[in-house]
Write a protein that holds these residues in place. Structure first.
Motif, PDB file in Angstrom:
ATOM      1  N   ARG A  22      39.055   9.743  70.717  1.00 22.45           N
ATOM      2  CA  ARG A  22      39.044   8.670  69.640  1.00 22.45           C
ATOM      3  C   ARG A  22      37.826   8.839  68.722  1.00 22.45           C
ATOM      4  O   ARG A  22      37.815   8.055  67.803  1.00 22.45           O
ATOM      5  N   TRP A  71      30.337   5.059  77.028  1.00 22.43           N
ATOM      6  CA  TRP A  71      31.191   6.408  76.862  1.00 22.43           C
ATOM      7  C   TRP A  71      32.231   6.408  76.012  1.00 22.43           C
ATOM      8  O   TRP A  71      32.760   5.298  75.522  1.00 22.43           O
ATOM      9  N   LEU A  72      32.017   7.739  75.268  1.00 24.18           N
ATOM     10  CA  LEU A  72      32.926   7.598  74.027  1.00 24.18           C
ATOM     11  C   LEU A  72      33.674   8.792  74.197  1.00 24.18           C
ATOM     12  O   LEU A  72      33.408   9.972  74.499  1.00 24.18           O
ATOM     13  N   PRO A  73      35.087   8.730  74.373  1.00 19.27           N
ATOM     14  CA  PRO A  73      36.028   9.792  74.528  1.00 19.27           C
ATOM     15  C   PRO A  73      36.291  10.576  73.177  1.00 19.27           C
ATOM     16  O   PRO A  73      36.479  10.246  72.191  1.00 19.27           O
ATOM     17  N   ARG A 119      44.506   1.720  74.423  1.00 26.17           N
ATOM     18  CA  ARG A 119      44.370   1.288  72.989  1.00 26.17           C
ATOM     19  C   ARG A 119      42.632   1.060  72.792  1.00 26.17           C
ATOM     20  O   ARG A 119      42.470   0.662  71.870  1.00 26.17           O
ATOM     21  N   LEU A 120      41.895   1.117  73.863  1.00 27.50           N
ATOM     22  CA  LEU A 120      40.575   0.860  73.907  1.00 27.50           C
ATOM     23  C   LEU A 120      39.739   2.114  73.022  1.00 27.50           C
ATOM     24  O   LEU A 120      40.207   3.337  72.804  1.00 27.50           O
ATOM     25  N   GLN A 121      38.499   1.767  72.219  1.00 23.37           N
ATOM     26  CA  GLN A 121      38.054   2.836  71.417  1.00 23.37           C
ATOM     27  C   GLN A 121      36.872   3.550  72.285  1.00 23.37           C
ATOM     28  O   GLN A 121      36.595   4.383  72.170  1.00 23.37           O
ATOM     29  N   SER A 122      36.157   2.438  72.866  1.00 21.72           N
ATOM     30  CA  SER A 122      35.015   2.950  73.489  1.00 21.72           C
ATOM     31  C   SER A 122      34.603   1.937  74.922  1.00 21.72           C
ATOM     32  O   SER A 122      35.325   0.872  74.697  1.00 21.72           O
ATOM     33  N   ASP A 180      35.703  -1.789  73.222  1.00 19.25           N
ATOM     34  CA  ASP A 180      35.650  -2.235  72.015  1.00 19.25           C
ATOM     35  C   ASP A 180      37.256  -1.620  71.507  1.00 19.25           C
ATOM     36  O   ASP A 180      37.689  -0.618  71.926  1.00 19.25           O
ATOM     37  N   THR A 181      37.762  -2.379  70.670  1.00 24.29           N
ATOM     38  CA  THR A 181      39.009  -2.174  69.768  1.00 24.29           C
ATOM     39  C   THR A 181      39.114  -1.904  68.558  1.00 24.29           C
ATOM     40  O   THR A 181      38.172  -2.558  67.868  1.00 24.29           O
TER      41      THR A 181
END
Lengths: 191, 526
Positions: free
Chosen positions: A133, A128-130, B467-470, B490-491
């Motif tokens: 980000r 899942w990729l928002p 603060r998480l990236q994915s 992931d951060t």
């Protein structure tokens, strides 16, 4: 609906069963578009995995034939026949695996939220990729992709381990449309 | 409060060229000294070497003279380059960390090396080699004064050890804030830090590794090992021949113990060199860590840029009742920390060693909403079964291999003895798995996710969901059979070898619920 919003009571969300969450996401007007992976991607994967399988099989067969020559157990035709078996078997396995991978490969665009990718046959991952980000997006075409009018969309985040996500087998027009839809508009504020 | 100031061009310290030469001095210094001091006859190679050194010195002198910087309105203007002049405009908002490093030569000459790090962290925005101490301090204060401060000043009470009187660091009270010391290490704490770390072993291994790359040292080492190995073998042979295997065993154990004690002593010495005078200060929303004995380091990080915290508690830490609080900062250079005696400029630890209450007080500074005593730790599902199956993949073949070897006669163990060994080890392994499964747990408190694991070396991983990236839900065929998923996240600024957050064995609904919760939290910009 505002009272049921997950952010009001974060702890409650964890224990709720999956169906209520599904209903919530439908209530929360998230439009989910399934991204169709092109059938040409299946062709590509079939060719690729058959090649990989046959290469591996040929290597194994070569090792076997060398050993057989050392032992001088059988005559040449038998040795050749047996050493070509692994190649054929692994090529067939590659063909089947490509079909399975294509069946399990699925991308989804959650409008306004981000992207989901399901990948893998036995070791399955759901990434899942928002949108918030995304750093930048690339559209990439290999030589075969150009022949079949497909493209790979790569999404980059600021993460370290999983910093990029590749959506394969998208039609070229859709890849470009996705890129403009997902492109980070506001400059990401660095805090 | 910003003062209107005339942008004046400032230059580096006059002695900067010495530091710009660096490694060249070391390799060419010997013949220069030989000529100058001993007056030996100089052959052509040495003459050429000296000419090269003179040329390089001149070049370094001119280049450091050409470096200048200016403080304009809202940006730092850097001019550098001798033949190709470069002008760089660095907005103040892009400078996230200012770190200083002073090696022994810096301290002797009263200068410091200043690094301005940016958000991406790939390369420092500017490295000023070198500035005078006063100039560096005023530059840092000005740059810090330009940062937008979000938190009001708060003083920590009770939790930090009484600050060691900062003699010699008489910082003039800055315009806006006075620093508060969050954590300080006394000598006793550094001693405990050395005793609990195995840095001595690491340094020895690395030193051996680099030494082996040199032919000469490799041969010397082989010769030495040959001689001592022979002596050791003779000793053991005598013991065994005289049917005194107890003596041989005792000798081996004593030798092992001696080696261990020596390595720990080395660790203690390295800890002192690296962490002497450790002090963690808070200036508004910036954290600054100062430490080092010979090389002094002053590294900083801003609170909103902290991405992931990890509390480590090894078996040694538990003997002393301490733990270690490490942190991953967004924009830190991956894996370029130094492992040896030299302290690195990276900000990697909030507390190299601390008592549990101190560590939790430090966590409270970073995550004010986290209430540790009120955490509800949820156990994982089917951990024992999963780890059993995964480890049995190689444990069972090993056991069978051992039994087969003993049956065939390859090793000097009879089959019943080998079976006993296998059963003993197997029982220990099962007990270890059961205890591991009992301790592993996760907790969610507002926006913060925690995961604890381990038995001898316990780890608590803490991340903040916004603060998480994915996110990633992962499952192997075994996981699907057991009905569990792994939640991975992931951060920024983490390690490339493992993920920031990796919680295995979550029930499917729970994993998806957590994923949804984190997904909602991640929709806002960081």
């Amino acid at each position: 609906m505002a009272l049921q919003h997950p952010m009001n009571d974060p702890m409650q969300d964890v224990q709720r069963p999956a169906e209520a969450l599904q209903a919530d996401s439908e209530h929360a007007r998230t439009e989910i578009t399934a991204l169709q992976t092109q059938p040409s991607q299946l062709l590509f994967w079939r060719a690729f995995y058959v090649l990989v399988g046959s290469a591996l099989g040929l290597a194994l067969g070569a090792v076997f034939s060398v050993l057989a020559q050392e032992l001088r157990a059988w005559d040449l035709t038998t040795v050749l026949a047996v050493s070509s078996l692994p190649g054929l078997l692994l090529a067939g396995a590659g063909w089947v695996y490509a079909g399975l991978r294509f069946a399990h490969y699925r991308g989804e665009l959650h409008r306004g939220e981000g992207v989901l990718l399901l990948d893998g046959v036995w070791w399955r991952s759901e990434t899942w990729l928002p949108m918030a980000r995304l750093q930048h997006l690339d559209v990439h075409q290999g030589p075969l992709d150009r022949h079949w009018a497909m493209a790979t969309l790569t999404l980059h985040t600021a993460g370290t381990h999983d910093h990029q996500l590749r959506l394969r087998g998208l039609p070229l027009a859709q890849a470009h449309a996705l890129r403009s839809a997902l492109m980070p508009r506001a400059t990401l504020t660095h805090d | 409060m910003t003062e209107a100031r005339q942008p004046q061009t400032r230059r580096l310290h006059p002695l900067s060229f010495v530091f710009a030469l660096g490694g060249l001095i070391r390799s060419l210094a010997a013949p220069v000294l030989a000529f100058a001091v001993l007056g030996r006859s100089v052959d052509r190679i040495h003459l050429i070497g000296m000419l090269v050194l003179a040329g390089a010195t001149l070049w370094a002198l001119l280049r450091t003279r050409a470096y200048s910087y200016e403080l304009g309105p809202g940006e730092l203007l850097v001019r550098e380059g001798l033949l190709d002049r470069t002008q760089r405009h660095i907005p103040f908002a892009r400078i996230h960390n200012i770190s200083q490093r002073r090696m022994l030569l810096h301290r002797l000459l009263g200068v410091t090396e200043l690094r301005l790090e940016s958000a991406s962290g790939a390369k420092p925005e500017a490295v000023m080699r070198v500035l005078g101490v006063e100039a560096a301090r005023s530059l840092e204060q000005i740059l810090r004064g330009q940062q937008p401060e979000e938190q009001p000043e708060e003083h920590r009470e009770g939790s930090a050890e009484p600050a060691t009187g900062s003699a010699g660091e008489a910082a003039p009270p800055s315009i806006s804030d006075t620093p508060s010391v969050l954590h300080a290490l006394s000598s006793g704490e550094i001693l405990r830090l050395g005793l609990t770390s195995n840095r001595g072993l690491l340094v020895v291994v690395i030193a051996l590794g680099t030494a082996f790359q040199q032919e000469f040292l490799r041969r010397q080492f082989a010769a030495w090992m040959g001689v001592s190995g022979l002596w050791l073998r003779n000793q053991l042979f005598q013991q065994v021949q005289g049917q005194r295997w107890q003596g041989a065993l005792l000798e081996l154990m004593l030798a092992g113990l001696l080696l261990f004690v020596l390595l720990r002593l080395l660790s203690v010495v390295l800890a002192f060199v690296r962490y002497h005078g450790f002090r963690l200060e808070q200036h508004g929303e910036q954290l600054i860590a100062v430490h080092g004995l010979l090389t002094q380091v002053r590294a900083g990080a801003r609170l909103p840029r902290l991405q992931r915290w990890q509390i480590d508690e090894t078996w040694w830490h538990r003997r002393f009742g301490r733990c270690r609080l490490g942190v991953a900062v967004a924009g830190s250079m991956h894996g370029s920390g130094s492992h040896g005696a030299e302290p690195g400029v990276q900000f990697k630890e909030l507390a190299p060693i601390a008592r549990w209450q101190q560590a939790q007080a430090l966590l409270k500074v970073c995550l004010p909403t986290l209430d540790w005593p009120a955490l509800q730790w949820q156990p994982l599902h089917a951990v024992f079964a999963r780890r059993l199956w995964r480890q049995a993949r190689w444990a069972l073949p090993l056991a069978f291999g051992l039994l087969a070897c003993s049956a065939v006669g390859l090793i000097a163990l009879s089959v019943p003895a080998a079976l006993a060994v296998v059963l003993l080890l197997g029982g220990a392994w099962l007990a270890y798995l059961r205890l591991w499964a009992r301790f592993a747990a996760y907790a969610v408190a507002g926006d913060v996710v925690l995961y604890r694991s381990g038995l001898w070396h316990r780890r608590w991983v803490i991340v903040a969901m916004p603060r998480l990236q994915s996110l990633r839900l992962y499952s192997t065929p075994l996981d699907r059979r057991l009905g569990v998923r792994s939640l991975q996240a992931d951060t920024q600024g983490g390690s490339k070898s493992h993920r920031a957050l990796d919680i295995p064995c979550l029930k499917q609904e729970i994993a998806q619920g957590l994923r949804t919760q984190a997904w909602q939290a991640m929709q806002r910009a960081p």
